[in-house]
Design a protein around this motif. Structure first.
Motif, PDB file in Angstrom:
ATOM      1  N   CYS A  42       0.863  -1.118  -0.033  1.00  0.00           N
ATOM      2  CA  CYS A  42      -0.090   0.008  -0.050  1.00  0.00           C
ATOM      3  C   CYS A  42       0.904   1.146   0.097  1.00  0.00           C
ATOM      4  N   SER A  68       0.049  -0.337  -4.803  1.00  0.00           N
ATOM      5  CA  SER A  68      -1.262  -0.698  -4.711  1.00  0.00           C
ATOM      6  C   SER A  68      -1.811   0.288  -3.456  1.00  0.00           C
ATOM      7  N   SER A  69      -2.974   0.309  -3.037  1.00  0.00           N
ATOM      8  CA  SER A  69      -3.389   0.944  -1.938  1.00  0.00           C
ATOM      9  C   SER A  69      -4.632   0.061  -1.067  1.00  0.00           C
ATOM     10  N   GLN A 110      -8.048   7.831  -6.919  1.00  0.00           N
ATOM     11  CA  GLN A 110      -7.001   7.229  -6.452  1.00  0.00           C
ATOM     12  C   GLN A 110      -6.006   7.213  -7.597  1.00  0.00           C
ATOM     13  N   HIS A 132      -6.469  -0.005  -6.703  1.00  0.00           N
ATOM     14  CA  HIS A 132      -6.602  -0.216  -5.316  1.00  0.00           C
ATOM     15  C   HIS A 132      -6.767  -1.736  -5.080  1.00  0.00           C
ATOM     16  N   LEU A 179     -14.698   1.264  -1.737  1.00  0.00           N
ATOM     17  CA  LEU A 179     -14.374   1.530  -3.108  1.00  0.00           C
ATOM     18  C   LEU A 179     -15.717   1.175  -3.614  1.00  0.00           C
TER      19      LEU A 179
END
Length: 434
Positions: free
Chosen positions: A56, A119-120, A151, A177, A185
């Motif tokens: 992340c 990524s997140s 994002q 994500h 999301l």
């Protein structure tokens, strides 16, 4: 018009051996924590055969929120909440300069000849570890229809930031994500079924991928999915450059979760049965078990009963339950794994994109459980690596739990065998009897 995927950059490895550092690489940097020294963590990863870490990158916090990130205060969830939950068992508070720490991660990756998947987890749990709610508030203030696009813009800014230091060659690829159909999301979309959500998310994600492509047309970008959404593959946007799925097969673990209501409403939890069969003596009541700050319940998607049972469960009793019932699920788990990987391969081949398994294989066991680290889990890891070779995946994990913040990190041999087998396109060896 048919989309032409961005090709894999020529300087990247032929195969990605991935270790999952998630948000732990910045949350767990305090004294004695596994990421106190990034160089040590990378050196240990290379020793185990890894060439890629997946993280992340806190993109919205650093490049979208407008918040001051020069001294991000992070730490435990408070009151002991999450203390025995995998990924949540932070012991020491820490303060990080977000952008400087991101740069340090990439500089260390270069020193150790490793790559990073951006990524997140921000719409799932990252902000829960902040000591105050401004990060969470900033995320939730974005209209759900715009969250994926925001994002994407933040990640594009993050790539620009890394490029400014000449570190962008360390990026393997970018994910808008983590597990897009599981978390905030997907707020506001119809349907609770995960495959239905994949289909409903498609317009949001397609727009987000277009946003990133417009900013960085030569860099592979994608999203990733919990499980393999076999009933919703039509919902995967055609404009991904990599297909990334997380084949957690659950099986016996899913039976345990259903049996004890770990993902059911708090009101439906059978406290008396849990007390008798799986909880430690003296466990508080579920209704009483909450984090010190209530806002953290919005910042994490993990259900309260699941956190409660992981925090207060008798890990050996839970492992005994899993081993006792495993026989009824063994074939189903192996079959599900093979079918899911075949489905993922088929979609990737049809769309001309590489295939990556960024997480897997059993599921989310308590921190002190050793079911996945033990003989059954280790054999499933070997099977999964063999199957990853069979479907010609570009990247895979030995196991999601094979990372510095988990006990499996100590099983050096298993990780070396699995990664060597994947890199050589071979089957991991069955260990000789001791």
């Amino acid at each position: 018009m048919t989309y032409t995927p961005v090709p894999v950059p020529a300087h990247l490895p032929e195969r990605l051996t991935i270790t999952l550092w998630d948000f732990s690489w910045y949350v767990r940097t305090g004294p004695g924590e596994p990421f106190e020294d990034l160089d040590r963590a990378f050196a240990e990863a290379v020793e185990r055969g890894y060439n890629t870490v997946r993280v992340c990158a806190m993109p919205y916090l650093l490049f979208g929120s407008g918040l001051d990130t020069t001294a991000i205060r992070l730490g435990p969830l408070g009151g002991g909440y999450g203390r025995r939950v995998r990924w949540y068992d932070v012991e020491q508070p820490t303060v990080v300069d977000g952008r400087a720490h991101l740069r340090s991660l990439f500089e260390a990756a270069r020193r150790h000849d490793c790559f990073v998947i951006l990524s997140s987890w921000e719409y799932q749990q990252s902000s829960a570890f902040a000591t105050e709610p401004s990060w969470c508030d900033a995320l939730m203030a974005v209209d759900p229809e715009q969250r994926a696009e925001r994002q994407a813009d933040a990640l594009a800014d993050l790539v620009d930031f890394l490029a400014g230091y000449g570190l962008d060659d360390r990026i393997a690829f970018t994910e808008i994500h983590n597990e897009v159909q599981v978390g905030h999301l997907a707020d506001g979309l119809p349907g609770a079924d995960l495959d239905e959500r994949v289909v409903a998310l498609r317009p949001r994600l397609t727009r987000a991928l277009d946003v990133f492509h417009a900013r960085h047309p030569d860099r592979p970008v994608t999203v990733n999915y919990a499980q393999v959404p076999a009933g919703g593959m039509r919902g995967i946007p055609d404009n991904v450059d990599v297909l990334v799925t997380h084949p957690y097969v659950y099986g016996v673990l899913g039976a345990f979760i259903a049996e004890f209501g770990l993902r059911s409403p708090v009101a439906d939890f059978d406290q008396a049965r849990a007390d008798a069969e799986i909880l430690l003596p003296g466990a508080p009541r579920l209704a009483e078990w909450v984090p010190a700050s209530e806002w953290r319940l919005s910042a994490t998607i993990v259900s309260r009963p699941e956190i409660y049972v992981h925090d207060w469960g008798d890990a050996e009793a839970i492992d005994r339950w899993l081993y006792r019932h495993y026989g009824a699920w063994e074939q189903q788990m192996a079959t599900t794994l093979r079918i899911w990987l075949d489905v993922a391969r088929d979609w990737a081949l049809a769309h001309g994109v590489p295939l990556v398994f960024g997480e897997g294989w059993v599921g989310y066991t308590p921190r002190d459980s050793r079911f996945e680290e033990g003989p059954v889990g280790a054999e499933l890891c070997r099977l999964a690596v063999r199957e990853s070779v069979r479907v010609d995946a570009w990247g895979t994990v030995v196991c999601s739990n094979a990372a510095p913040q988990h006990a499996m990190w100590a099983d050096v041999a298993l990780q070396q065998q699995g990664n060597a087998a994947f890199l050589s396109h071979d089957h991991p060896p069955v260990p000789a009897p001791s």
